[in-house]
Design a protein around this motif. Structure first.
Motif, PDB file in Angstrom:
ATOM      1  N   TYR A   1       0.823  -1.205   0.000  1.00 29.08           N
ATOM      2  CA  TYR A   1       0.000   0.000   0.000  1.00 29.08           C
ATOM      3  C   TYR A   1       0.857   1.256   0.000  1.00 29.08           C
TER       4      TYR A   1
ATOM      5  N   HIS B   1       1.007   4.731   1.756  1.00 25.39           N
ATOM      6  CA  HIS B   1       0.474   5.370   2.957  1.00 25.39           C
ATOM      7  C   HIS B   1       0.850   6.841   2.995  1.00 25.39           C
TER       8      HIS B   1
ATOM      9  N   LYS C   1      -3.615   3.478   4.772  1.00 19.20           N
ATOM     10  CA  LYS C   1      -3.296   3.472   3.348  1.00 19.20           C
ATOM     11  C   LYS C   1      -4.128   4.531   2.624  1.00 19.20           C
TER      12      LYS C   1
ATOM     13  N   ASN D   1       4.824  -1.830   2.115  1.00 21.59           N
ATOM     14  CA  ASN D   1       4.098  -0.566   2.142  1.00 21.59           C
ATOM     15  C   ASN D   1       5.074   0.592   1.956  1.00 21.59           C
TER      16      ASN D   1
END
Length: 310
Positions: free
Chosen positions: A87, A89, A95, A130
């Motif tokens: 994701y 963020h 996210k 992420n």
């Protein structure tokens, strides 16, 4: 008789109010997973090498997409390699998503940084991890981009003979070949782009150490071929990831021509200042150089020659 299992997913959903079509099973519409299978099969066919998507799509969407596509194409494997990305963020937040209304528009991001710098930030992150979008992240990526940009410019200076250096051809080519092998291994090992960047940094460090070394005997080994090979390799690898250091747009070319004219004029004035030993003229030349630097244009003086980069 139709057998339905608990874990079966819907290929066709009953629908009265939403857009629907008549079918042997009544009015309805295709299930969510059918959409991607249909589009990909139409555009690519019965076999796909690489299929990418967010980590949240791995299950159930991609597994169901694979299952129904294998059934339709009568094959045991529809996709050879799946790549699931982490994701994006915001700092200290969840996210980014449209539902949370915390996304950053591309046009807004480009007010803070460049597309190439953001691409560099993506390369510096492991694709399935992420990634935090922040000013610090963008600044780090811009600095890394600047390191490579300066390296490309230094190679150009050497090939234009503004810069004199001692190049060990055998050592540099050996370093280039090792880097190519290491990068191939890194990409084969779960597409490890941060490791690719580490290997590229090691290569430009080795090259820079030669480009900034002059023979104590006064004899410089002006080996343009090995330096060009390294420069082209670095640019090719980065351009594969979408990071480019050569712009072909007409506006960029016009900008370059204008800076060329300014640089040539400053160079002529500077030579006059050197020959006349006029500190005031030289001070004005330094002022122009420093002013341009504040706007991202770097002027480098090499004796009576000058080059620039941005």
């Amino acid at each position: 008789m139709r057998v339905v299992k608990v874990l079966d997913f819907a290929l066709w959903k009953h629908s009265e109010d939403e857009p629907h079509w008549n079918s042997p099973w009544g009015k309805g519409r295709p299930g969510w997973h059918i959409e991607c299978s249909a589009l990909a099969s139409k555009a690519i066919g019965s076999a796909i090498d690489i299929h990418a998507g967010g980590i949240d799509l791995r299950f159930p969407h991609h597994e169901n997409e694979e299952a129904q596509s294998c059934g339709f194409h009568n094959t045991s494997q529809w996709v050879n390699y799946w790549i699931h990305t982490g994701y994006l963020h915001k700092k200290h937040s969840e996210k980014m998503s449209k539902s949370l209304r915390n996304t950053v528009l591309i046009q807004d991001m480009l007010q803070e940084t460049t597309a190439d710098a953001f691409r560099m930030a993506c390369i510096l992150s492991k694709y399935r991890s992420n990634m935090e979008f922040s000013k610090d992240m963008l600044k780090t990526a811009e600095n890394v981009y600047g390191v490579f940009k300066n390296f490309i410019t230094t190679c150009d200076d050497f090939k234009s003979q503004y810069l004199k250096a001692t190049i060990n051809h055998e050592h540099l080519i050996a370093a280039l070949n090792k880097c190519a092998e290491d990068i191939h291994s890194a990409l084969c090992d779960d597409f490890d782009t941060p490791l690719v960047m580490k290997h590229l940094n090691e290569l430009i460090s080795t090259t820079n150490s030669m480009l900034h070394t002059t023979s104590t005997s006064g004899h410089e080994a002006m080996d343009f071929s090995s330096v060009s090979a390294v420069q082209n390799f670095v640019m090719t690898i980065l351009s594969t990831f979408g990071v480019n250091f050569r712009s072909s747009s007409s506006s960029s070319q016009d900008f370059g021509k204008i800076v060329d004219i300014l640089n040539e004029f400053r160079q002529s004035v500077r030579i006059t200042g050197i020959e006349k030993r006029d500190k005031e003229i030289l001070s004005l030349c330094d002022h122009v150089r420093d002013s341009l630097k504040r706007h991202g244009i770097i002027i480098r003086d090499h004796g009576k020659q000058s080059s620039w980069s941005n």
